[in-house]
Design an enzyme around this catalytic site. Structure first.
Site, mmCIF file in Angstrom:
data_model
loop_
_atom_site.group_PDB
_atom_site.id
_atom_site.type_symbol
_atom_site.label_atom_id
_atom_site.label_comp_id
_atom_site.label_asym_id
_atom_site.label_seq_id
_atom_site.Cartn_x
_atom_site.Cartn_y
_atom_site.Cartn_z
ATOM 1 N N LYS A 181 -1.131 -1.304 -4.247
ATOM 2 C CA LYS A 181 -2.221 -0.345 -4.221
ATOM 3 C C LYS A 181 -1.577 1.017 -4.076
ATOM 4 C CE LYS A 181 -5.853 2.004 -2.381
ATOM 5 N NZ LYS A 181 -6.189 2.878 -1.269
ATOM 6 N N TYR A 231 0.880 -1.174 0.000
ATOM 7 C CA TYR A 231 0.000 0.000 0.000
ATOM 8 C C TYR A 231 0.918 1.224 0.000
ATOM 9 C CZ TYR A 231 -4.279 2.495 1.678
ATOM 10 O OH TYR A 231 -5.389 3.298 1.839
#
Lengths: 318, 318, 318, 318
Positions: free
Chosen positions: A176, A148
């Protein structure tokens, strides 16, 4: 990477491929208890729109504001509600490795299909330390791991070379990217293009079309809670190469995203304004019951709520 | 603030006044278990040097790297070891209010004398939200509360006006300023000068003398683990107005602090280097048994360890 | 540096030692012409207060806003007015080496006693490039050269090691540190302590006392235009080791410096507010005729002007 | 803006529409004199490739490093060489309004077709001051004015609302966005979409395709000096809606742009590396005679030059 064993995925885990995977909001009652009935309606709303998965425990889910116990209850509820229709991706946001591992083990136990972890934060962290961090999580918990990249929250930008190295080594199954840096996202897509199954998601609400043109596999948009159908249309148009349609949908969604400016910046932070707007919109759309957010976030007032409604109306959503 | 009720302090809590309050290192065994025997020696070493309190759960204590359970075990051990000789101040480092409250309640139960909390981090936070945060902690747990201003970690600088307001309202009993911004520290000292009992500590190892001249009540130096006697001498010289002596002591400590550059920045972060150096120095001084640090921090190698030893020798500490 | 020839100073140049050297404001008429009569009164006001030199062409002098021709006219006027009573230090603020050289040659021709140059700005610059820059200026123009460390404007912090190296090599004769980083200033003082004649000035209005305790040789305060007597008292107290008196004077000047917040930040930048306040105060004190500032700066309105006057009154200056 | 008079363009000025407008490099001889013969070949090379205009006085042209006299000589030469075939856009990079006005007047006199100006820099600048700045330039010199948004150099991001306001008022005729912020660029395109003739250029080498999909009118790529044909192909593909071709061309150019990492970051800044690589590539391609850059930039060594050549070979350019 020849000779490298394929990463093991648990039998039961549904693979995370591309598509729209909204970071699910966490509905609260006015007295800040978990509102499971609203959560159920929200999951149904998103699944009906054709999303490719649900991301629980992301920034949009107010995860930073939830106790460990509440995080687990939300994840458990969503896994139950989804019942295997799509993969459930679990965030493990916390300061450093041992704390992230605690969340990761809980997520595995509760039936998540994949994990999302940020770099360590609080103390300044070297890429070599970030590598140890992701490797430690991957080794300890047998679920696909997505990195992330959210510098606005963790104040580290994941280096492209590090993402590529960890992808090639089977540590990372995906990315992500909520950095807003479309060049960096494109570089990460390019650097992982030959890693089988690696998926790069953009977290951008506002340039999802560009991120898909640049090589992205999918979208994790907070605004996707409010208008999942729009993001699914955008994604589908991009997949069939209809960039005019994708861009037109994106422009509509960009205007809708203006709702995050409804909250007065003189009296609340950007995060209170954004999450408050998403929740207010979900109330207006009849999906959840209350726009309440976590302590110490500041709530929208009536004027601000009305501004959110105006955005929905202009976007043809109510 | 006339007419304002004095903040209630529990009968048993020892008041936090000025002086040197080191942020206690957390000794680990080579396999990363808590080393309570070393912790006991460290606390004894610090108390013998004449410190005015101990700060458990600070950045230097690797608190961001510890699970909730381990944090509680460290605090409990220190409270027991100190046995009321000086106040024990407990850090509650976590992302947002509910999570900080969990640590605060544990600290109160374990016998801490005061709490230290940062602003929320992860999501960007408005001053009004920070105010709600501190007020919520103060209301929920009946211990004096110090604000921890550490922008390098939480990426918010506490506004002077907010500190002053919360001090005047009895929410904050003190400040631990690790911002490095001596003007801001001075402004905070000035703005709280009329609040009875309010104590402003600098977290600076390198300009403690200046911070005391600028109105500070005390020092919370990470390097104070390694050379508590030096910081006590510096503090005592400043208190009697002997600025030449205070500055000379500070210059010696500034040179000693050069140990944090022993770790190679090409292979580790600044935090690994600093905590690694403090622990290596404590091993060299015979206080703790191992220089091991938490995952994913990178440890010092032999060359780097030798450089730390060189700093100790030049400072006359071994 | 043994065997190194002493830097050559032109016969006529007055040496820059310590003390208070205000960065002289540039008075303008209401139609933005140079107001030489006001400039003469300002120089007289500063000299009468006992300053140790005048710095022409600094940030406070709106130098960034002046054409080359106007810069030269101001410097020429000040050199004439000062008539050798104290050294005149000339700023050479410009983007890169060749442009700075142009200003430096003009300054030498007009009779400046020393030069001040920043690192190059606009493009990001490596320390090795900064070194070439300062060496090029020093070689081309035979005047003592002071480095101007002002990261808020040039977005580079001069590394301490670089300052020390250039000082040891006779390239730099001094430092004017407007970084606000008192630790870095102290490190620079320490690293140049053995270089004969090297002088380190702080540009801070608000921690001049601390900078002197930390080893500084002098002060270059913009607010010194408004209250030169105060800064001279502060400096003199520090020199005789009376830190209580120095700090008391500094506290008074800190309060006075609050005038820079008179300008409404909703309608002007911090620089407009600061320079506008200094000029407004000089008008209130009868030193200059108009508070006009350069295009595109925004001027103070009546309310803001009155607020500046209030600061002067509270400081006992009118 | 109804009722607003259309901005006056001088009779002789060629209008700046979309397309590829490279920021022209400034060739120097090995002893750092202007190399007009190389400049002539470079202009011919770019015009032959089908560029839509030339931008003289941009960051890539080392404008920050040139004296006023040299800036004028370069512009004059290019205007003469182009001889009206395409518009010549003149940069006016300088600190503040009066200084920019000097360059603008010179550019108009020398026959430029449009001007490019940044926000003021050095002192921190409020949007209201930036507005005064652009309005002052537009009023004083009767040429279309493009705003240059380059936060990496001027440390201000132009607010979208300000660009839109100045476009609607006829102050700005276009935008050159080198911010790297594709969302901001898209917002500016949207906010000026209804202003007749307004042109938004991206300065990005690496996401020109995305910027065109997002609504951009053209590209101002530094790398366009090296491979103008590639950028013209990219632009043409985008104009006919062939996004697969545009993206493929962009991917090739992204790889080529890797040349800016040839210079060792341990010994030079990013700007030295980038401009050095462009010039080295132009030497390899036989367009200019020497890769020399301005003082205090660091030049590429043989190894680094060879790395640039490798990039050209892999891109099929030699």
């Amino acid at each position: 990477m020849p000779g490298q064993p394929a990463p093991h995925h648990p039998q039961s885990a549904r693979p995370v491929a591309g598509g729209v995977i909204p970071p699910v909001c966490t509905p609260l009652t006015p007295d800040r208890e978990l509102d499971l009935a609203s959560l159920e309606r929200l999951c149904g709303f998103l699944l009906d729109a054709g999303v490719a998965g649900l991301f629980v425990g992301g920034s949009t889910g107010e995860t930073a504001y939830l106790t460990d116990d509440r995080r687990a209850r939300v994840l458990s509820a969503v896994v139950g509600l989804v019942a295997g229709q799509v993969p459930v991706v679990a965030g493990t946001i916390d300061l450093t490795t041992e704390r992230v591992l605690g969340h990761a083990r809980t997520a595995a136990r509760l039936g998540a299909d994949a994990l999302v972890a940020t770099a360590p934060f609080y103390a300044p962290t070297h890429p070599a330390e970030i590598a140890v961090h992701f490797r430690s999580v991957r080794e300890a918990v047998d679920l696909p791991l997505l990195a992330y990249d959210i510098p606005s929250a963790v104040h580290t930008k994941l280096p492209t070379g590090l993402v590529a190295e960890l992808a090639a080594d089977g540590v990372l199954a995906g990315l992500k990217d909520s950095s807003g840096d479309v060049d960096g996202f494109r570089a990460a897509c390019g650097a992982t293009a030959l890693v089988p199954g690696f998926v790069a998601f953009t977290g951008s609400e506002t340039h999802a079309d560009l991120a898909l043109l640049a090589g992205g596999a999918g979208i994790v948009p907070g605004l996707g809670n409010v208008d999942p159908h729009g993001y699914v249309r955008l994604y589908d148009a991009a997949r069939r190469g209809d960039w005019a349609a994708a861009t037109a949908e994106q422009e509509r969604l960009r205007a809708l995203f203006g709702m995050i400016d409804a909250g007065d910046p003189a009296r609340m932070g950007r995060y209170s304004a954004a999450i408050g707007a998403f929740k207010a919109a979900l109330v207006h759309r009849g999906v959840i019951a209350s726009g309440t957010t976590s302590r110490p976030m500041i709530g929208l007032n009536d004027t601000e709520n009305a501004a959110v409604l105006g955005h929905l109306e202009r976007a043809g959503l109510c």
